[in-house]
Every structure is written in structure tokens, then in C-alpha cells.
Design a protein around this motif. Structure first.
Motif, PDB file in Angstrom:
ATOM      1  N   LEU A 177      45.702  77.754  64.942  1.00 10.40           N
ATOM      2  CA  LEU A 177      46.170  79.060  64.533  1.00 10.40           C
ATOM      3  C   LEU A 177      47.073  79.074  63.092  1.00 10.40           C
ATOM      4  O   LEU A 177      46.672  79.852  62.345  1.00 10.40           O
ATOM      5  CB  LEU A 177      46.798  79.816  65.615  1.00 10.40           C
ATOM      6  CG  LEU A 177      45.970  80.596  66.726  1.00 10.40           C
ATOM      7  CD1 LEU A 177      47.042  81.408  67.772  1.00 10.40           C
ATOM      8  CD2 LEU A 177      44.850  81.655  66.040  1.00 10.40           C
ATOM      9  N   ASP A 178      48.077  78.120  63.537  1.00 10.42           N
ATOM     10  CA  ASP A 178      48.868  78.186  62.314  1.00 10.42           C
ATOM     11  C   ASP A 178      48.469  77.657  61.186  1.00 10.42           C
ATOM     12  O   ASP A 178      48.643  78.079  60.052  1.00 10.42           O
ATOM     13  CB  ASP A 178      50.341  77.172  62.947  1.00 10.42           C
ATOM     14  CG  ASP A 178      51.129  78.219  63.956  1.00 10.42           C
ATOM     15  OD1 ASP A 178      50.876  79.048  63.874  1.00 10.42           O
ATOM     16  OD2 ASP A 178      51.943  77.185  64.417  1.00 10.42           O
ATOM     17  N   ALA A 179      47.452  76.575  61.099  1.00 12.45           N
ATOM     18  CA  ALA A 179      46.741  76.138  59.968  1.00 12.45           C
ATOM     19  C   ALA A 179      45.800  77.298  59.545  1.00 12.45           C
ATOM     20  O   ALA A 179      46.007  77.462  58.141  1.00 12.45           O
ATOM     21  CB  ALA A 179      45.903  75.055  60.264  1.00 12.45           C
ATOM     22  N   ILE A 229      42.722  84.879  78.958  1.00 11.00           N
ATOM     23  CA  ILE A 229      42.611  85.679  77.995  1.00 11.00           C
ATOM     24  C   ILE A 229      43.144  85.129  76.584  1.00 11.00           C
ATOM     25  O   ILE A 229      42.407  85.378  75.561  1.00 11.00           O
ATOM     26  CB  ILE A 229      43.207  87.103  78.097  1.00 11.00           C
ATOM     27  CG1 ILE A 229      42.858  87.667  79.514  1.00 11.00           C
ATOM     28  CG2 ILE A 229      42.724  88.172  76.999  1.00 11.00           C
ATOM     29  CD1 ILE A 229      43.542  89.018  79.903  1.00 11.00           C
ATOM     30  N   ALA A 230      44.444  84.448  76.900  1.00 14.26           N
ATOM     31  CA  ALA A 230      45.086  84.244  75.454  1.00 14.26           C
ATOM     32  C   ALA A 230      44.185  82.916  74.751  1.00 14.26           C
ATOM     33  O   ALA A 230      44.097  82.890  73.670  1.00 14.26           O
ATOM     34  CB  ALA A 230      46.405  83.860  75.989  1.00 14.26           C
ATOM     35  N   GLU A 266      40.826  81.087  70.499  1.00 15.40           N
ATOM     36  CA  GLU A 266      39.480  80.398  69.818  1.00 15.40           C
ATOM     37  C   GLU A 266      38.878  81.201  69.005  1.00 15.40           C
ATOM     38  O   GLU A 266      38.326  80.702  68.265  1.00 15.40           O
ATOM     39  CB  GLU A 266      38.542  80.334  70.971  1.00 15.40           C
ATOM     40  CG  GLU A 266      39.093  79.387  72.327  1.00 15.40           C
ATOM     41  CD  GLU A 266      38.825  77.750  72.143  1.00 15.40           C
ATOM     42  OE1 GLU A 266      38.564  77.457  70.928  1.00 15.40           O
ATOM     43  OE2 GLU A 266      39.217  76.989  73.038  1.00 15.40           O
ATOM     44  N   ARG A 267      39.120  82.334  69.098  1.00 18.41           N
ATOM     45  CA  ARG A 267      38.535  83.317  68.095  1.00 18.41           C
ATOM     46  C   ARG A 267      39.443  83.504  66.724  1.00 18.41           C
ATOM     47  O   ARG A 267      39.201  84.662  66.211  1.00 18.41           O
ATOM     48  CB  ARG A 267      38.190  84.697  68.689  1.00 18.41           C
ATOM     49  CG  ARG A 267      36.912  84.605  69.462  1.00 18.41           C
ATOM     50  CD  ARG A 267      36.147  85.572  70.037  1.00 18.41           C
ATOM     51  NE  ARG A 267      36.837  85.938  71.320  1.00 18.41           N
ATOM     52  CZ  ARG A 267      37.448  87.293  71.445  1.00 18.41           C
ATOM     53  NH1 ARG A 267      37.110  88.368  70.561  1.00 18.41           N
ATOM     54  NH2 ARG A 267      38.162  87.648  72.646  1.00 18.41           N
ATOM     55  N   GLY A 268      40.543  82.830  66.640  1.00 17.37           N
ATOM     56  CA  GLY A 268      41.304  82.761  65.426  1.00 17.37           C
ATOM     57  C   GLY A 268      42.443  84.072  65.493  1.00 17.37           C
ATOM     58  O   GLY A 268      43.077  84.299  64.882  1.00 17.37           O
ATOM     59  N   ASP A 269      42.725  84.795  66.886  1.00 14.89           N
ATOM     60  CA  ASP A 269      43.518  86.053  66.873  1.00 14.89           C
ATOM     61  C   ASP A 269      44.679  85.579  67.109  1.00 14.89           C
ATOM     62  O   ASP A 269      45.221  84.978  68.110  1.00 14.89           O
ATOM     63  CB  ASP A 269      42.984  86.970  68.085  1.00 14.89           C
ATOM     64  CG  ASP A 269      43.693  88.240  68.203  1.00 14.89           C
ATOM     65  OD1 ASP A 269      44.741  88.490  67.387  1.00 14.89           O
ATOM     66  OD2 ASP A 269      43.057  89.198  68.557  1.00 14.89           O
TER      67      ASP A 269
END
Ligand SMILES: O=C(O)CCC(=O)C(=O)O
Length: 346
Positions: A335-337, A296-297, A302-305
Motif C-alpha cells: 500500500l505504501d509503495a 475485510i481489511a 489487496e485491492r489497493g484501498d
């Protein structure tokens, strides 16, 4: 408003009554189970290390445990782990989890010898603020522990009123087995579905009070609304005749070999590799829940959540599977970028 814990202090000497109450409620709250002075002495050692880490306000006495919010950090961030290691190795911490008052209670309840899990968790929870909240969300321990049925003892190091972020639980929630969960920020990276409004119980703890609960009892922490660091440990116990998952005989997050932990100990040898002498039945860790959580994570990330971030951090640092670690690290970077780019635009 949470209702108070049912107090099991008066039945602490009666194994059958303890077992019946655990079966009915899924938890036992026992006042003064551990000697207050011993708990406070251990608190002193934790506070000394917290002061050395710079986590406490320099303008206040160390004994107050007043948190320096500018230094707030959390497990598993490197800034936290770097200082946490010395705490986890403390001999007095490990001796406390083997305290005869604790082990004796479990043995009475089990009606047979107990196995104390070598793994334990120690926690330093900074006060929750707008920019920082590391309150443990609702969950069940079985997902993280596996093996046979186990029971946790949660022990605050010092007095812990509810406002300082004590533990709260849902009576009777242990009966339905492992419940559906979703990804969440914070310790463990997941939370049980359902909010259990109106069902939570909690009380103020005094140093020496302990709450014990089963590995399927839904529990969480209350937010730390004090100005102090909330320090505690939680250890697990089970029947010696039941299997124990291999993860529970390792050190925390597999950070050390036991020989490194023991290197600074001065007491007798009795607590070193004791589970081998006891003949613990070690079995592989059941990874089914982590596999589900991580899938799930990964999908969320992948969807930027950003919600996936704490789970990814854990996988990147702690998963035994190198491919999963690499994937988690890559997603974390992305994600961080993306977060940094949004912050720049804002
Ligand atoms: O101390 C906390 O914040 C959480 C403790 C917990 O979840 C546990 O003991 O299983």
C-alpha cells in the motif's frame, strides 16, 4: 447540534437508580466524581512527558498543553508509542482508575464487588487538521473487550470542552447488542454502520467529570478543534463474578510485563496483581469480530484501498497470530509503495 448529556450527578449515591438509568440510557454522566485537584495533578505528569516527547509548543507554558502540530503522531505509530510507554506506566494513572469514588459507584450500581480491568487506555489526541485527523470513530467496545458485560469510565485529564474533542454517545443504542460495522481509519480500525444523525449527546467536561457507558453503547469522540493536546484515559469495570477476557488483564497492546510496569512504582503493593487475589475468572478473548474486521481489511488492501491502513498497522503490530502479522506487514508495504508512486506522479 448535539443535545447535552443527561446529568446523573444527583443519583450517584443511589445504586438502584444508577442501574436503572444505565439500563435505560446506556450511559451515566457524573460531574465532579473524581477530585479535580487529583485529576489536574495527573494531567501535570502527562504534560511533562508530552513536553519531553516534543509534542508541545516550546514557546508556550507546558501547563497550557499547546500542541506542536509539526510533531503530530498517533497510536500505534512508533513515533507515538516510543513516548507513550512512560505515560502508560505512571503509577498515578493506575491509582486513578482504582479511585474509591469510581470503584464505589460501580459497586453500588452492580450491587456486588467490581473487577477493575488491569488494562486501561490512555490517549493523547492532537488537534485535527487538514493533514491529520485521529478522531475516534463511532464504535462499541464489546468488540475489543470481550468477556462479560463491562462498562467504561472515560476521564479527560483537565477541562475538556466539546471543541477539544470530548466523548459523545447515542442514548439507548446499547440495547441492540453488537451492531454491524465496517472498516475505518482511526482507533480500533472499524466503525459501526449507521450515522445516528440527531441522536448524539455530549457536554463540556470539567476536570473530575466522568462519563460511564456500557460495552454496547455506540460512542465516538468529537474532533479536537482546539490548539491543545487532548489527554484522557478510559478504564473498564465489571462484576467480579462475570468472566473477564484474557486480553483485559494484559498491559496495553501487551507492550510490557506487569513487572516492568511496577518497577517504577513507589506506593504500596495493593495494586500489583490484584486481580489474582480477587479471583478474577479469566476466559479467552472472543476473536470473532476481529476476524471479520481483518478479513475485510485484507480484502480492501489487496485491492489497493488505503482505508485498510490503520487496521493493518494494528494487525501487524498486535495480532497474536504470526501468519496474520506477516500478511498485514506485506500488504502495508505494498500500500505504501503504491501511495509513494502515486505521490511521485502527482
Ligand atoms: O477518547 C477517545 O478518543 C475514544 C474513547 C473511547 O472510544 C472509549 O473510551 O471507548
Amino acid at each position: 447540534m448535539v443535545k447535552p448529556f443527561q446529568d446523573s450527578t444527583s443519583i450517584a449515591g443511589d445504586g438502584k437508580a444508577l442501574a436503572a438509568r444505565m439500563e435505560a440510557e446506556g450511559y451515566l454522566f457524573v460531574r465532579g466524581l473524581l477530585p479535580r485537584d487529583e485529576v489536574l495533578a495527573l494531567r501535570g505528569q502527562f504534560l511533562e512527558l508530552a513536553a519531553k516527547a516534543g509534542w508541545l509548543r516550546a514557546d508556550r507554558p507546558v501547563a497550557e498543553g499547546a500542541a506542536d502540530q509539526g510533531r503530530a503522531c498517533k497510536d500505534p505509530e512508533p513515533a507515538y508509542i516510543q513516548h507513550f510507554k512512560a505515560m502508560w506506566k505512571l503509577e498515578a494513572l493506575h491509582r486513578m482508575k482504582h479511585h474509591p469514588n469510581l470503584v464505589g459507584l460501580f459497586e453500588r450500581m452492580f450491587g456486588e464487588p467490581a473487577l477493575v480491568h488491569p488494562l486501561l487506555v490512555a490517549r493523547n489526541i492532537f488537534p485535527a487538521s487538514n493533514g491529520f485527523d485521529f478522531t475516534t470513530g463511532r464504535h462499541q467496545d464489546r468488540i475489543h473487550i470481550g468477556g462479560g458485560t463491562s462498562y467504561a469510565a472515560w476521564v479527560p485529564l483537565g477541562d475538556c470542552p466539546m471543541t477539544k474533542g470530548g466523548l459523545t454517545m447515542v442514548p439507548g443504542s446499547h440495547r441492540a447488542g453488537v451492531l454491524p460495522f465496517r472498516i475505518a481509519a482511526g482507533a480500533g480500525g472499524l466503525e459501526t454502520e449507521g450515522t445516528y444523525d440527531g441522536e448524539w449527546v455530549a457536554s463540556d467536561f470539567r476536570a473530575g467529570d466522568v462519563v460511564i457507558f456500557s460495552d454496547t453503547t455506540v460512542h465516538k469522540a468529537l474532533p479536537n478543534r482546539s490548539g491543545e493536546l487532548r489527554q484522557s484515559f478510559d478504564a473498564r469495570y465489571q462484576r467480579l463474578s462475570d468472566p473477564v477476557a484474557e486480553v483485559s488483564i494484559r498491559t496495553y497492546a501487551n507492550m510490557f510485563d506487569w513487572s516492568e510496569v511496577y518497577a517504577g512504582w513507589k506506593g504500596s503493593e495493593d495494586l500489583r496483581y490484584y486481580w489474582i487475589r480477587q479471583g478474577a475468572r479469566i476466559v479467552p478473548f472472543d476473536t470473532q469480530y476481529y476476524e471479520r474486521r481483518d478479513a475485510i481489511a485484507f480484502d480492501l488492501a489487496e485491492r489497493g484501498d488505503m482505508l485498510a491502513r490503520d487496521t493493518l498497522l494494528r494487525v501487524a503490530q498486535r495480532d497474536p497470530d504470526a501468519a496474520k502479522r506477516t500478511r498485514a506487514a506485506g500488504l502495508l508495504e505494498k500500500l505504501d509503495a503504491a501511495y509513494a508512486a502515486t505521490a511521485r506522479v502527482a
